[in-house]
Design an enzyme around this catalytic site. Structure first.
Site, PDB file in Angstrom:
ATOM      1  N   GLY A  98       0.810  -1.208   0.000  1.00 46.46           N
ATOM      2  CA  GLY A  98       0.000   0.000   0.000  1.00 46.46           C
ATOM      3  C   GLY A  98       0.839   1.251   0.000  1.00 46.46           C
ATOM      4  O   GLY A  98       1.734   1.428  -0.817  1.00 46.46           O
ATOM      5  N   ASN A 104       0.837   6.572  -2.191  1.00 39.65           N
ATOM      6  CA  ASN A 104       0.812   6.651  -3.649  1.00 39.65           C
ATOM      7  C   ASN A 104      -0.016   5.543  -4.288  1.00 39.65           C
ATOM      8  O   ASN A 104      -0.542   5.718  -5.394  1.00 39.65           O
ATOM      9  CB  ASN A 104       2.233   6.628  -4.210  1.00 39.65           C
ATOM     10  CG  ASN A 104       2.996   7.897  -3.888  1.00 39.65           C
ATOM     11  OD1 ASN A 104       2.405   8.956  -3.705  1.00 39.65           O
ATOM     12  ND2 ASN A 104       4.312   7.793  -3.802  1.00 39.65           N
ATOM     13  N   GLU A 111      -4.280   3.470   2.928  1.00 42.80           N
ATOM     14  CA  GLU A 111      -4.480   4.870   3.291  1.00 42.80           C
ATOM     15  C   GLU A 111      -5.583   5.482   2.430  1.00 42.80           C
ATOM     16  O   GLU A 111      -5.304   5.959   1.342  1.00 42.80           O
ATOM     17  CB  GLU A 111      -3.174   5.638   3.130  1.00 42.80           C
ATOM     18  CG  GLU A 111      -2.045   5.110   4.020  1.00 42.80           C
ATOM     19  CD  GLU A 111      -0.780   5.953   3.948  1.00 42.80           C
ATOM     20  OE1 GLU A 111      -0.816   7.124   3.496  1.00 42.80           O
ATOM     21  OE2 GLU A 111       0.270   5.439   4.349  1.00 42.80           O
ATOM     22  N   ASP A 134       2.487  13.912  10.532  1.00 38.89           N
ATOM     23  CA  ASP A 134       1.669  14.557   9.489  1.00 38.89           C
ATOM     24  C   ASP A 134       0.335  15.052  10.052  1.00 38.89           C
ATOM     25  O   ASP A 134      -0.671  15.099   9.347  1.00 38.89           O
ATOM     26  CB  ASP A 134       1.424  13.619   8.303  1.00 38.89           C
ATOM     27  CG  ASP A 134       2.646  13.483   7.403  1.00 38.89           C
ATOM     28  OD1 ASP A 134       3.592  14.282   7.584  1.00 38.89           O
ATOM     29  OD2 ASP A 134       2.657  12.602   6.533  1.00 38.89           O
ATOM     30  N   TRP A 187       9.236   6.115  10.720  1.00 38.39           N
ATOM     31  CA  TRP A 187       9.167   6.410   9.294  1.00 38.39           C
ATOM     32  C   TRP A 187      10.114   7.584   9.034  1.00 38.39           C
ATOM     33  O   TRP A 187       9.853   8.685   9.434  1.00 38.39           O
ATOM     34  CB  TRP A 187       7.746   6.780   8.840  1.00 38.39           C
ATOM     35  CG  TRP A 187       7.757   7.021   7.359  1.00 38.39           C
ATOM     36  CD1 TRP A 187       8.009   8.201   6.711  1.00 38.39           C
ATOM     37  CD2 TRP A 187       7.578   6.036   6.341  1.00 38.39           C
ATOM     38  NE1 TRP A 187       7.993   8.018   5.357  1.00 38.39           N
ATOM     39  CE2 TRP A 187       7.723   6.698   5.102  1.00 38.39           C
ATOM     40  CE3 TRP A 187       7.312   4.664   6.353  1.00 38.39           C
ATOM     41  CZ2 TRP A 187       7.614   6.020   3.879  1.00 38.39           C
ATOM     42  CZ3 TRP A 187       7.196   3.996   5.149  1.00 38.39           C
ATOM     43  CH2 TRP A 187       7.349   4.679   3.921  1.00 38.39           C
TER      44      TRP A 187
END
Length: 483
Positions: free
Chosen positions: A104, A107, A147, A214, A363
């Site tokens: 996944g 993108n 996502e 984020d 990440w």
């Protein structure tokens, strides 16, 4: 220019006895294509620093099979680079290491996941093919990074329930082969409550990787730290008060996620903004859009930590620490970035330890300071391991602090006043031998110091530009230390 520093933190060596926590490290395989000091191939990975390594990414086909996204990079067929094989071979160095493959990512999108998940035949095919893919390429499990269910291009009416069905089918096939099943999930309540039936998905997952980053970004009209530990004074609405790491963790726990399955996500990158006015550079300042791309990552609105720390060392960037949100940020002209450093990661580890979480997720490792251009190699990963107490000793921020008169430093830049970080005792260049317990400075290198526990030596290195002051047992600017 002058910079005032008012507080130095003492590094104490603390012996450990507790069980190892997860240190789950994602690897973005596309970093193999970066140039210069930003290139990060599998050979650069230190397999002793992570408990789990996750290869990112593969995709999913409309017929329910796994899709290799970059065959020349990932596989060895047709003179390919065999990156996946090299990745799973890291287990030969660390036999306790687990390697997984992530399916996944942003993108890849949500539509194909949604289509496959709502069809029982396609779900079963995907579960079987994914399990066989892991076995064929010697991965220890699968990480699902959809996502996000019921958002973007998916079906908001059924995705939330079908994600549970998808995980159930995967669990059945993977368990037959003794493989792990994990997932990377949206962390904030505003998003997670739409996408997940948290008690149900928790039944099928070995652990859950919270993407506690984020939470803010250049898609907003004002600057905001994308991974703040706490809410800040600008967070006045209920929705705003949810966009911080602490609130995300508390939501998932309250919603029924077992603490022992939650890995707190930390970002080894910063989110950048272009300020409308260079003189207004605080958190909450007006922004006109994303900041400039980095030398290596070349992505608007994004800088890897390696890019940030190099800018702090070589360019006219100004470092700030936000006391309310317990995170750093920096600015230069109209460019602004919020990021994590060793100090803020240590505070996040305190949250992991306080709530008994499984560990932390990173990440991603290819944007750490893996070359050691700003200090020790993999400095953030080392700080994370220390904060989680994964190792024989840690360098921790003691409750005891040493307050000094503000020191005036003439410099074009300033880096954060981090604690020194521990390095392997086999990495020292000198022949210093311990004879008594205590702290000692290396006689040949004033930036190095040791803690001797009887005859056992533990090695440390001060941050760039500082030396170890034996009179105060702390790292201080080199100009202040008599060597």
């Amino acid at each position: 220019m002058t910079v005032l520093i008012g507080l130095w933190l003492i590094a104490l060596v603390v012996p450990l006895t507790q069980a190892e926590k997860n240190v789950v490290c994602y690897y973005g395989s596309w970093s193999s294509y970066r140039h210069g000091n930003g290139q990060f191939v599998v050979d650069r990975i230190d397999p002793l620093l992570c408990t789990h390594l996750i290869y990112s990414f593969v995709g999913v086909n409309a017929n329910g099979t796994v899709r290799v996204l970059d065959p020349w990079l990932d596989l060895e067929d047709n003179w390919g680079l065999a990156t996946m094989k090299k990745f799973t071979s890291l287990k030969k160095i660390n036999t306790n290491l687990k390697t997984l493959v992530a399916v996944g990512g942003w993108n890849v999108g949500s539509e194909t996941f949604s289509d496959v998940a709502q069809n029982a035949v396609l779900r079963a095919r995907f579960a079987q093919d994914a399990a066989e893919f892991c076995v064929r390429h010697e991965f220890d499990g699968l990480d699902v990074d959809w996502e996000y269910p019921a958002q973007r291009d998916g079906d908001p009416m059924v995705d939330r329930d079908n994600f549970v069905h998808l995980l159930s089918d995967l669990r059945q096939e993977l368990s037959k082969r003794g493989l792990l099943l994990t997932a990377a999930v949206a962390a904030a309540e505003t998003s997670a409550s739409i996408s997940y039936n948290i008690p149900e998905i928790s039944k099928y997952l070995d652990f859950i990787n919270l993407m506690t980053y984020d939470l803010h970004g250049p898609w907003e009209a004002t600057t905001g730290h994308h991974a703040a530990l706490h809410a800040g004074p600008n967070d006045v609405t209920v929705a705003q008060q949810q966009l911080n790491v602490e609130s995300c963790v508390m939501f998932w726990l309250a919603a029924g996620a077992p603490a022992e399955k939650l890995n707190l996500g930390v970002a080894f990158y910063g989110r950048t903004f272009t300020l409308r006015s260079a003189s207004e550079n605080h958190i909450g300042a007006l922004s006109s859009g994303p900041g400039q791309g980095g030398l290596y990552s070349q992505e608007l609105g994004f800088l890897g930590y390696n890019e940030i720390c190099e800018k702090l060392l070589t360019d006219r960037w100004y470092f700030k620490w936000d006391e309310d949100q317990q995170v750093p940020y920096a600015f230069s002209g109209n460019q602004w970035v919020g990021f994590d450093n060793a100090e803020s990661l240590t505070l996040k580890c305190d949250l992991v330890n306080l709530h008994g979480l499984a560990g932390a997720m990173v990440w991603s490792i290819e944007t750490d300071d893996f070359n050691g251009r700003c200090g020790d190699k993999f400095g953030l990963l080392g700080a994370l391991r220390a904060g989680l107490k994964n190792g024989d000793t840690i360098t921790s921020v003691s409750a005891t602090t040493l307050t000094k008169e503000p020191t005036t430093v003439s410099a074009g830049t300033m880096t954060t006043t981090e604690t020194s970080t521990a390095v392997s005792s086999t990495a020292a260049s000198s022949e210093f031998n311990c004879s008594v317990t205590g702290f000692f400075r290396d006689p040949m290198d004033s930036a190095k110091f040791y803690y001797c526990d009887d005859l056992t030596r533990h090695d440390f290195h001060c941050p760039f530009g500082t030396y170890f002051d034996i009179t105060i047992l702390a790292c201080d600017w080199a100009s202040n230390v008599q060597c």
